[in-house]
Design a protein around this motif. Structure first.
Motif, PDB file in Angstrom:
ATOM      1  N   GLU A  67      -7.870  -8.576  -8.121  1.00  0.00           N
ATOM      2  CA  GLU A  67      -8.835  -7.487  -7.958  1.00  0.00           C
ATOM      3  C   GLU A  67     -10.257  -8.028  -7.881  1.00  0.00           C
ATOM      4  OE1 GLU A  67     -10.192  -3.327 -10.179  1.00  0.00           O
ATOM      5  OE2 GLU A  67      -8.172  -4.141 -10.476  1.00  0.00           O
ATOM      6  N   ARG A  70     -12.598  -7.593  -4.479  1.00  0.00           N
ATOM      7  CA  ARG A  70     -13.875  -6.894  -4.605  1.00  0.00           C
ATOM      8  C   ARG A  70     -15.034  -7.810  -4.190  1.00  0.00           C
ATOM      9  NH1 ARG A  70     -13.231  -5.105  -9.339  1.00  0.00           N
ATOM     10  NH2 ARG A  70     -12.545  -3.029  -8.727  1.00  0.00           N
ATOM     11  N   PHE A 116      -8.975  -0.726  -9.106  1.00  0.00           N
ATOM     12  CA  PHE A 116      -7.863  -0.530  -8.190  1.00  0.00           C
ATOM     13  C   PHE A 116      -6.766   0.279  -8.888  1.00  0.00           C
ATOM     14  CE2 PHE A 116      -8.717  -4.683  -5.597  1.00  0.00           C
ATOM     15  CZ  PHE A 116      -9.975  -4.206  -5.273  1.00  0.00           C
ATOM     16  N   LEU A 135      -0.355  -6.157  -3.492  1.00  0.00           N
ATOM     17  CA  LEU A 135      -1.604  -5.398  -3.399  1.00  0.00           C
ATOM     18  C   LEU A 135      -1.709  -4.838  -1.987  1.00  0.00           C
ATOM     19  CD1 LEU A 135      -4.198  -4.434  -4.741  1.00  0.00           C
ATOM     20  CD2 LEU A 135      -5.318  -6.506  -3.874  1.00  0.00           C
TER      21      LEU A 135
END
Length: 434
Positions: free
Chosen positions: A243, A247, A279, A349
């Motif tokens: 994550e 980002r 997320f 993801l």
């Protein structure tokens, strides 16, 4: 000293000065006594204005004869131009033609089919759109390397030719390696695991190969993947790292590539949303139920297909982790989930807006006995993996990692429909040239 040669990118710092630009004429229009030459040099694009009474008659007449993609040197004075994307234009005093093609440039102003453009990929790369895509691609690569360098990860290059299967035999390119059986690497992960046992935090980054005969907009037979592996990271730590990386990547592209995203007509709001909140997470079992409610026929044990991923991601405004897939749907090295032994500690993801999987990751099985049992059940050649099993024999440790696909990430961030546009020379089941 003579007139300095500078790049188009540097022109904004040379207002009022006479300079030389070396590049290619990608377009031209004339209006009576003025030629407007559109010049590119790899660093950018600029308009060179050639006025008849400000240059020699020979030079003006020569400019009339130039074909698209003529290579040339243009001397002139840099002027400010607020209408230009570069903020400048060049008032021409002279030109030197390096090479004027004898034929019309194959890629004209008219619309061309995708197959024609791919057949001429070596020329298509010269377009402004392709330059914008490749600029975003380069920024993403730079961001990834910077991210891991700043976190004290060591880059460890993994081999492209390997004797070990990483992701299943059905997707292998097999080679005759001096009378031995070898394969083009599907992943560098197994080698990254060995490096993590030596250096703690590592990553590899390079081309990987899948022989799947897939024709979808998300698949290539050769693509680039970055694969971190971290000692003493569990499943949750692994997702947190993913994550943070995604980002950071989006933030860097938004900061450094606004012109490119504008040229690609990318809607920025979905990208900005990625940077504004955590997320989402959903368990695989719950995802199956949700997809069934949305009309999918997926059942427990199935991997999520492209259509399932598209439908699921359209329900969320930021990336979503789908956690803990069934064992049979995932690779042998993933750790059994102690809370649900039919599943493993892994996560895919999925990027929003229907783009689907960009990362696959898992906690690795660190128990030697369980790993051997799984490998034998999958029918793997155990002799080829003794070095891999040594990692569990000598100082086994909790560790996790993931692979992030470069081309899928570029396609999502650029808002492109098909992955073949985001790699300089795409390789698919039907395309080996150019």
């Amino acid at each position: 000293m003579g007139t300095p040669w500078i790049s188009i990118k540097e022109m904004i710092g040379h207002l009022g000065e006479e300079v030389v630009i070396k590049g290619w004429m990608y377009n031209k229009r004339s209006s009576g006594k003025i030629h407007f030459l559109q010049i590119r040099d790899g660093s950018g694009f600029v308009q060179a204005v050639m006025v008849k009474n400000e240059v020699s008659e020979e030079a003006f007449d020569e400019a009339k004869k130039l074909w698209m993609e003529t290579s040339l040197e243009v001397t002139g004075t840099v002027r400010a131009d607020d209408r230009s994307a570069s903020g400048v234009e060049l008032s021409v005093s002279s030109i030197k033609v390096v090479h004027n093609p004898t034929d019309e440039y194959p890629i004209g102003k008219k619309d061309h089919g995708v197959d024609f453009l791919l057949d001429n990929r070596h020329l298509w790369l010269r377009s402004q759109r392709q330059r914008a895509i490749m600029t975003v691609r380069e920024r993403i690569i730079w961001s990834w390397r910077e991210f891991f360098h700043n976190k004290d990860f060591m880059l460890v290059d993994s081999p492209i030719i390997t004797g070990a299967i990483g992701e299943g035999a059905s997707g292998l390119f097999e080679l005759d390696y001096f009378d031995q059986k070898a394969y083009l690497a599907q992943t560098g992960q197994l080698y990254a695991e060995a490096a993590a046992a030596a250096y703690g935090k590592v990553y590899c980054f390079g081309p990987t190969f899948r022989a799947e005969k897939s024709k979808t907009r998300r698949h290539l037979t050769e693509f680039w993947m970055l694969e971190p592996e971290v000692a003493f990271y569990d499943h949750k730590d692994n997702m947190d790292l993913q994550e943070e990386l995604v980002r950071y990547t989006v933030e860097q592209v938004l900061e450094h590539c606004p012109k490119e995203l504008a040229l690609l007509e990318r809607d920025l709001d979905p990208l900005k949303s990625v940077t504004e909140g955590p997320f989402y997470h959903i368990n695989y079992r719950d995802a199956v139920v949700k997809l069934n409610e949305l009309g999918s026929s997926i059942a427990f044990g199935d991997d999520l297909g492209a259509e399932d991923e598209t439908v699921l991601t359209q329900q969320y405004d930021r990336p979503i982790f789908v956690e803990c897939y069934p064992k049979g749907a995932k690779a042998f090295y993933m750790k059994e989930n102690p809370d649900d032994v039919e599943t493993v500690l892994c996560a895919d993801l999925l990027a929003p807006e229907g783009y689907g999987e960009i990362i696959g990751g898992s906690q690795r099985e660190d128990d030697l006995g369980k790993l051997v049992s799984r490998m034998e059940a999958d029918g793997l050649d155990m002799d080829s993996y003794q070095w891999y099993l040594d990692l569990r024999r000598y100082g086994t440790f909790v560790h996790s990692g993931f692979g992030i696909g470069l081309e899928r990430t570029v396609a999502w961030i650029c808002g492109l429909h098909h992955i073949r546009e985001v790699i300089p020379w795409p390789r698919t089941i039907y395309r080996l040239n150019p």
